[in-house]
Design a protein around this motif. Sequence first.
Motif, mmCIF file in Angstrom:
data_model
loop_
_atom_site.group_PDB
_atom_site.id
_atom_site.type_symbol
_atom_site.label_atom_id
_atom_site.label_comp_id
_atom_site.label_asym_id
_atom_site.label_seq_id
_atom_site.Cartn_x
_atom_site.Cartn_y
_atom_site.Cartn_z
ATOM 1 N N THR A 144 0.834 -1.194 0.000
ATOM 2 C CA THR A 144 0.000 0.000 0.000
ATOM 3 C C THR A 144 0.873 1.250 0.000
ATOM 4 O OG1 THR A 144 -0.106 0.080 2.422
ATOM 5 C CG2 THR A 144 -1.776 -1.239 1.286
ATOM 6 N N ALA A 145 0.248 2.385 -0.289
ATOM 7 C CA ALA A 145 0.987 3.641 -0.293
ATOM 8 C C ALA A 145 1.502 3.977 1.105
ATOM 9 C CB ALA A 145 0.103 4.769 -0.817
ATOM 10 N N GLU A 146 0.728 3.657 2.128
ATOM 11 C CA GLU A 146 1.172 3.910 3.496
ATOM 12 C C GLU A 146 2.399 3.070 3.843
ATOM 13 O OE1 GLU A 146 -1.858 3.302 2.549
ATOM 14 O OE2 GLU A 146 -2.913 5.195 2.987
ATOM 15 N N GLN A 147 2.412 1.810 3.409
ATOM 16 C CA GLN A 147 3.572 0.958 3.676
ATOM 17 C C GLN A 147 4.824 1.476 2.970
ATOM 18 O OE1 GLN A 147 1.938 -2.793 2.349
ATOM 19 N NE2 GLN A 147 1.477 -3.458 4.452
ATOM 20 N N VAL A 148 4.665 1.933 1.742
ATOM 21 C CA VAL A 148 5.804 2.459 0.991
ATOM 22 C C VAL A 148 6.331 3.727 1.645
ATOM 23 C CG1 VAL A 148 6.504 3.460 -1.212
ATOM 24 C CG2 VAL A 148 5.081 1.417 -1.174
ATOM 25 N N ALA A 149 5.442 4.645 2.021
ATOM 26 C CA ALA A 149 5.883 5.890 2.643
ATOM 27 C C ALA A 149 6.553 5.627 3.987
ATOM 28 C CB ALA A 149 4.691 6.821 2.824
ATOM 29 N N SER A 150 6.006 4.695 4.751
ATOM 30 C CA SER A 150 6.596 4.391 6.053
ATOM 31 C C SER A 150 7.980 3.774 5.906
ATOM 32 C CB SER A 150 5.675 3.447 6.827
ATOM 33 O OG SER A 150 6.241 3.090 8.065
ATOM 34 N N SER A 151 8.149 2.866 4.941
ATOM 35 C CA SER A 151 9.464 2.247 4.753
ATOM 36 C C SER A 151 10.505 3.249 4.280
ATOM 37 C CB SER A 151 9.362 1.093 3.754
ATOM 38 O OG SER A 151 8.931 1.566 2.485
ATOM 39 N N GLY A 152 10.066 4.335 3.633
ATOM 40 C CA GLY A 152 11.002 5.357 3.177
ATOM 41 C C GLY A 152 11.207 6.490 4.159
ATOM 42 N N GLY A 153 10.546 6.442 5.319
ATOM 43 C CA GLY A 153 10.692 7.515 6.299
ATOM 44 C C GLY A 153 10.011 8.794 5.887
ATOM 45 N N ILE A 154 8.973 8.718 5.061
ATOM 46 C CA ILE A 154 8.251 9.900 4.585
ATOM 47 C C ILE A 154 7.048 10.114 5.496
ATOM 48 C CG2 ILE A 154 7.096 10.961 2.615
ATOM 49 C CD1 ILE A 154 8.655 8.999 0.819
ATOM 50 N N GLU A 155 7.002 11.266 6.140
ATOM 51 C CA GLU A 155 5.934 11.569 7.088
ATOM 52 C C GLU A 155 5.252 12.876 6.696
ATOM 53 O OE1 GLU A 155 7.611 11.755 10.928
ATOM 54 O OE2 GLU A 155 8.415 9.699 10.894
ATOM 55 N N VAL A 156 3.944 12.877 6.817
ATOM 56 C CA VAL A 156 3.181 14.104 6.576
ATOM 57 C C VAL A 156 3.472 15.093 7.701
ATOM 58 C CG1 VAL A 156 0.870 15.083 6.359
ATOM 59 C CG2 VAL A 156 1.396 12.870 5.310
ATOM 60 N N GLY A 157 3.745 16.347 7.331
ATOM 61 C CA GLY A 157 4.097 17.377 8.299
ATOM 62 C C GLY A 157 5.584 17.607 8.415
ATOM 63 N N LYS A 158 6.380 16.679 7.918
ATOM 64 C CA LYS A 158 7.825 16.835 7.964
ATOM 65 C C LYS A 158 8.271 17.810 6.875
ATOM 66 C CE LYS A 158 11.993 13.967 8.137
ATOM 67 N NZ LYS A 158 12.501 12.567 8.037
ATOM 68 N N ASN A 159 9.324 18.569 7.159
ATOM 69 C CA ASN A 159 9.809 19.527 6.167
ATOM 70 C C ASN A 159 10.276 18.795 4.918
ATOM 71 O OD1 ASN A 159 12.237 21.287 4.961
ATOM 72 N ND2 ASN A 159 10.751 22.638 5.928
ATOM 73 N N ILE A 160 9.885 19.309 3.774
ATOM 74 C CA ILE A 160 10.152 18.620 2.519
ATOM 75 C C ILE A 160 11.632 18.632 2.145
ATOM 76 C CG2 ILE A 160 9.841 20.629 1.011
ATOM 77 C CD1 ILE A 160 8.272 18.803 -0.890
ATOM 78 N N PHE A 161 12.381 19.628 2.651
ATOM 79 C CA PHE A 161 13.797 19.733 2.300
ATOM 80 C C PHE A 161 14.688 18.922 3.231
ATOM 81 C CE2 PHE A 161 12.084 23.607 0.363
ATOM 82 C CZ PHE A 161 12.598 23.488 -0.911
ATOM 83 N N THR A 162 14.171 18.517 4.366
ATOM 84 C CA THR A 162 14.972 17.690 5.268
ATOM 85 C C THR A 162 14.947 16.222 4.885
ATOM 86 O OG1 THR A 162 13.087 17.449 6.781
ATOM 87 C CG2 THR A 162 14.604 19.289 7.172
ATOM 88 N N LEU A 163 14.156 15.842 3.886
ATOM 89 C CA LEU A 163 14.069 14.457 3.448
ATOM 90 C C LEU A 163 15.193 14.155 2.460
ATOM 91 C CD1 LEU A 163 12.508 11.750 3.337
ATOM 92 C CD2 LEU A 163 11.171 12.727 1.451
ATOM 93 N N ASP A 164 15.975 13.117 2.747
ATOM 94 C CA ASP A 164 17.031 12.652 1.844
ATOM 95 C C ASP A 164 16.386 11.735 0.804
ATOM 96 O OD1 ASP A 164 19.205 11.497 0.552
ATOM 97 O OD2 ASP A 164 20.435 11.475 2.364
ATOM 98 N N LEU A 165 16.307 12.208 -0.435
ATOM 99 C CA LEU A 165 15.582 11.475 -1.469
ATOM 100 C C LEU A 165 16.246 10.143 -1.808
ATOM 101 C CD1 LEU A 165 14.691 14.433 -3.867
ATOM 102 C CD2 LEU A 165 13.391 13.528 -1.932
#
Length: 343
Positions: A144-165
Amino acid sequence: MTERPSAPPPNRRRSLPSVPAAPPVRADSRGSKPEPVAAVPPKNERVRASTPSSHESPAPPATSVSVRPPRAIDRGERAAEGAPSAARPRRPIARHLRALQLLAGAAVVLVASTAVAWGARRYIVSSPRFAVRTVLVDGVQRRTAEQVASSGGIEVGKNIFTLDLELAGASIATDPWVEKATVTRRLPSTIHVDVVEREAQALVAIGGDLYLATRDGELFKELAGDDPVDLPIVTGITGEQVARDRPGVVIAVRRLLDVVEDLERAGVARRYPTQELHVERDGSIVVTIGKEAISLHLGQPPYRDKVAQASRVLTELAQRKANASVIFLDNDAHPERVVVRMR
């Protein structure tokens, strides 16, 4: 009556005999003795020989001539006269002061630039405008999309520039079903994840365990409770073979899946789906098809012509309404000879 000669008037100037000027001296650049140069009379001027008179005074004696060095002219006079100004050597103190001024200016610019960059970064990483609000996930079927986002450390509310793509994509790809994951930003607040999943084409039995294999023969995960089971099963491969020659096992599984495609292309799989592909010790294969569990002994490769011949035999048996249990197509010396064992 005799006339007396008249005396000269008292205020009359007496002309002096002209003294010829000393001829100019030409210096030789090679250091030889100077040679006199003859004086040239000016043009359009008559030259008269002066005859000394008894009443004229003698020529004055030669006087000494002193030569003074040229007076130093300051910059203002040279500028007024148009003369080129002589280059003055710069003083070391002035040069050092100039260098210090340049260094001070560069330091000021550097500090100002650093302050501006720091302020901009602080605004970017702390502004709620750049908080993640949407996560788009494409290409997933097993997750699911939630499983993919969780495995990548992508969280809603987190700053978009602090995410290491790159790190997020690599973390998502640790899932066995995910072959590749690409994570990108869509400013100001969206993260897009493009996932390429692996597709299982067969089950491979090794030492009592079942593993899922891709079309290329890669064994990518062990069979779990929610994994598909309606796949052809590859048997005859041992754990020793995998440990000794894993690339060779991958090639063998890929060749077996080539046979499955040949059966589909020949139309056999529509009526007789492929159930099992067994590898013998000598490398020959036996394919079990259909609910009737008909065994096709294909022997050694190549297999495409043997599959086409098996399709013709099965069509004829269906027309005769005969039930076959084994079809032998492994006679490489006489490939036209086919042996059928009936039930």
